[in-house]
Design an enzyme around this catalytic site. Structure first.
Site, PDB file in Angstrom:
ATOM      1  CE1 TYR A  47      -5.931   0.653  29.652  1.00  0.00           C
ATOM      2  CE2 TYR A  47      -6.308   1.903  31.666  1.00  0.00           C
ATOM      3  CZ  TYR A  47      -6.718   1.488  30.402  1.00  0.00           C
ATOM      4  OH  TYR A  47      -7.913   1.912  29.907  1.00  0.00           O
ATOM      5  CD  GLU A  49      -3.845   1.807  25.772  1.00  0.00           C
ATOM      6  OE1 GLU A  49      -3.129   2.538  25.063  1.00  0.00           O
ATOM      7  OE2 GLU A  49      -4.892   2.185  26.312  1.00  0.00           O
ATOM      8  CG  ASP A 193     -15.729 -17.136  13.461  1.00  0.00           C
ATOM      9  OD1 ASP A 193     -15.406 -17.844  14.431  1.00  0.00           O
ATOM     10  OD2 ASP A 193     -16.454 -16.123  13.569  1.00  0.00           O
ATOM     11  CB  THR A 219     -15.218 -17.378  20.974  1.00  0.00           C
ATOM     12  OG1 THR A 219     -15.777 -18.655  20.676  1.00  0.00           O
ATOM     13  CG2 THR A 219     -15.938 -16.308  20.195  1.00  0.00           C
ATOM     14  CE  LYS A 222     -19.664 -19.085  20.370  1.00  0.00           C
ATOM     15  NZ  LYS A 222     -18.746 -17.967  20.038  1.00  0.00           N
ATOM     16  NE  ARG A 228     -19.332 -15.023  28.277  1.00  0.00           N
ATOM     17  CZ  ARG A 228     -20.084 -15.660  27.379  1.00  0.00           C
ATOM     18  NH1 ARG A 228     -20.292 -15.139  26.195  1.00  0.00           N
ATOM     19  NH2 ARG A 228     -20.653 -16.799  27.681  1.00  0.00           N
TER      20      ARG A 228
HETATM   21  N1  DSN Z   1     -23.753 -15.685  19.912  1.00  0.00           N
HETATM   22  C1  DSN Z   1     -22.891 -16.823  19.690  1.00  0.00           C
HETATM   23  C2  DSN Z   1     -23.658 -18.098  19.558  1.00  0.00           C
HETATM   24  O1  DSN Z   1     -24.526 -18.322  20.389  1.00  0.00           O
HETATM   25  O2  DSN Z   1     -23.398 -18.885  18.681  1.00  0.00           O
HETATM   26  C3  DSN Z   1     -21.993 -16.631  18.555  1.00  0.00           C
HETATM   27  O3  DSN Z   1     -21.218 -15.513  18.778  1.00  0.00           O
END
Ligand code: DSN
Length: 426
Positions: A47, A49, A193, A219, A222, A228
């Site tokens: 933990y 925080e 984003d 994110t 990707k 993730r």
């Molecule tokens: N769900 C994602 C996508 O497939 O683009 C975006 O967060």
């Protein structure tokens, strides 16, 4: 304790599914063994925080080091001045920005979900649309590109507090400079984003939004090919007092507002095992081989789009500058929905997702489009010469989506092909 054969059998089957299929979901990728190792490490037991050096628990000296490394590597990757690596996902990163920059009910402007935008950019079923007043801009019907004139008109008329650029199904480069100009004119915050193209941006193949936006979210899983998760960054606008005063009358720095919006604002304990895995992925992205990988992702996407067009499919905006493309099925198969197409392709071990196309005549549950992306197949080693072959397999399935024999024969071909592109070392 007895081994949990039930769950480990499921994991084994998912591993097999990933190995034998052609993965074309634009937002998916395969992480390295080192990223997996960090994610499955003992750091999950801790933990922590708070932030490095300012935690609410004892014994955080070691995880402080990996979180600091993740922050420093991420800053280096994008030339950022400040970063927060704790968001559990891209939507959580966006939520923290909303909390830091707006009061409930404030207006913000984002790309329409039905035109390629994202759920957390104002969908009425998401916190963004439920707690704030979401305004939208579209892409143009004529060329499928962002309608910057409409964006400017809405911005000037409505004066939103925040303007968002970024999408989950948009294959073109953005004119960030133009959006920043109108944001400055109306004194709005400009957020990008960059979740989808983050890897291409890190490799210098697309414009770096840190040079134009006040705040950038992403994110990490990707095109960036990490675990993730999410992150928030600031570039030239850091440090910047925001003019938002605390109840005590202090003017707070935006970075401090963002830190507090992540923790304790919207999250509790950070996932230190995932943060360590993010650090590993950022370290990989800083290496020269990552640029070569991203160049191949882009080449593969261009070759795939060309192959679709040559077979008579319509690509929204006519092509791609990045890793993905949106195919409008209606020009070639007017009666085929994205839903049926997705199911038939999955039966052939080709994974993709149905997607609404701009100005779609069908609902989000049926759709007239499919979204394709090349990050995952490129990680497996595929080059552009394989793209016409993949499109040929897709076309064979879509021509007769109910022909089981046909689908079985494509699946055999897919499985045979993917054996030549090994995936896991374990
Ligand atoms: N769900 C994602 C996508 O497939 O683009 C975006 O967060």
């Amino acid at each position: 304790m007895k081994r949990d054969t039930e769950i480990f059998d499921i994991i084994r089957r998912e591993r097999e599914r990933q190995m034998k299929g052609i993965e074309l979901i634009a937002s998916e990728n395969f992480v390295s063994d080192e990223v997996l190792e960090a994610m499955g490490s003992v750091l999950t037991n801790k933990y922590a925080e708070g932030y490095p050096g300012k935690r609410y628990y004892g014994g955080c000296e070691v995880v402080d080091e990996s979180e600091r490394l993740a922050i420093e590597r991420l800053k280096k990757l994008y030339g950022a001045c400040w970063a927060n690596v704790q968001p559990h996902s891209g939507a959580q990163a966006n939520m923290a920005v909303f909390m830091a920059c707006m009061q409930a009910g404030d207006k913000f402007l984002g790309l329409n979900l039905a035109h390629g935008g994202h759920l957390s950019h104002g969908s009425p079923v998401n916190f963004s649309g439920l707690m704030f007043k979401a305004l939208e801009y579209n892409v143009k019907e004529s060329d499928g590109r962002v309608d910057y004139e409409q964006l400017e008109q809405v911005a000037r008329a409505e004066r939103p507090r925040l303007i968002i650029a970024g999408a989950s199904a948009y294959s073109r480069e953005w004119d960030y400079e133009r959006i920043r100009k109108v944001a400055d004119e109306i004194d709005a915050i400009f957020m990008v984003d960059m979740a989808h193209p983050a890897g291409l941006i890190a490799a210098g193949l697309l414009k770096n939004p840190l040079r134009y936006a006040h705040i950038v979210t992403t994110t990490t899983h990707k095109t960036l090919r990490g675990p993730r998760g999410g992150a928030i960054l600031m570039g030239k606008d850091f440090p910047n007092p925001w003019g938002k005063t605390t109840p005590k009358g202090e003017i707070k720095m935006m970075s401090a507002l963002l830190d507090s919006a992540v923790f304790p604002g919207t999250q509790g304990g950070p996932l230190e095992h995932v943060i360590a895995a993010k650090a590993v992925a950022f370290g990989e992205a800083l290496q020269d081989s990552f640029k070569t990988y991203q160049q191949q992702v882009q080449k593969n996407a261009a070759a795939m789009a060309k192959a679709f067009v040559e077979k008579g499919y319509k690509i929204i905006s006519g092509g791609t500058d990045n890793h993905c493309m949106l195919v409008d099925l209606r020009t070639k198969f007017p009666d085929l929905t994205g839903k049926i197409a997705e199911r038939a392709l999955v039966e052939a071990d080709i994974t993709t997702n149905k997607n609404m196309v701009p100005f779609d005549s069908r609902s989000a549950f049926q759709t007239s489009g499919l979204r394709f992306g090349t990050p995952a197949i490129t990680t497996r080693g595929m080059k552009e010469d394989m793209m016409p072959f993949i499109v040929e397999l897709i076309d064979t399935v879509l021509r007769e989506p109910d022909n089981k024999e046909n689908i079985d024969s494509v699946r055999c071909e897919v499985n045979r092909t993917m054996k030549q592109y090994p995936l896991f070392a374990w």
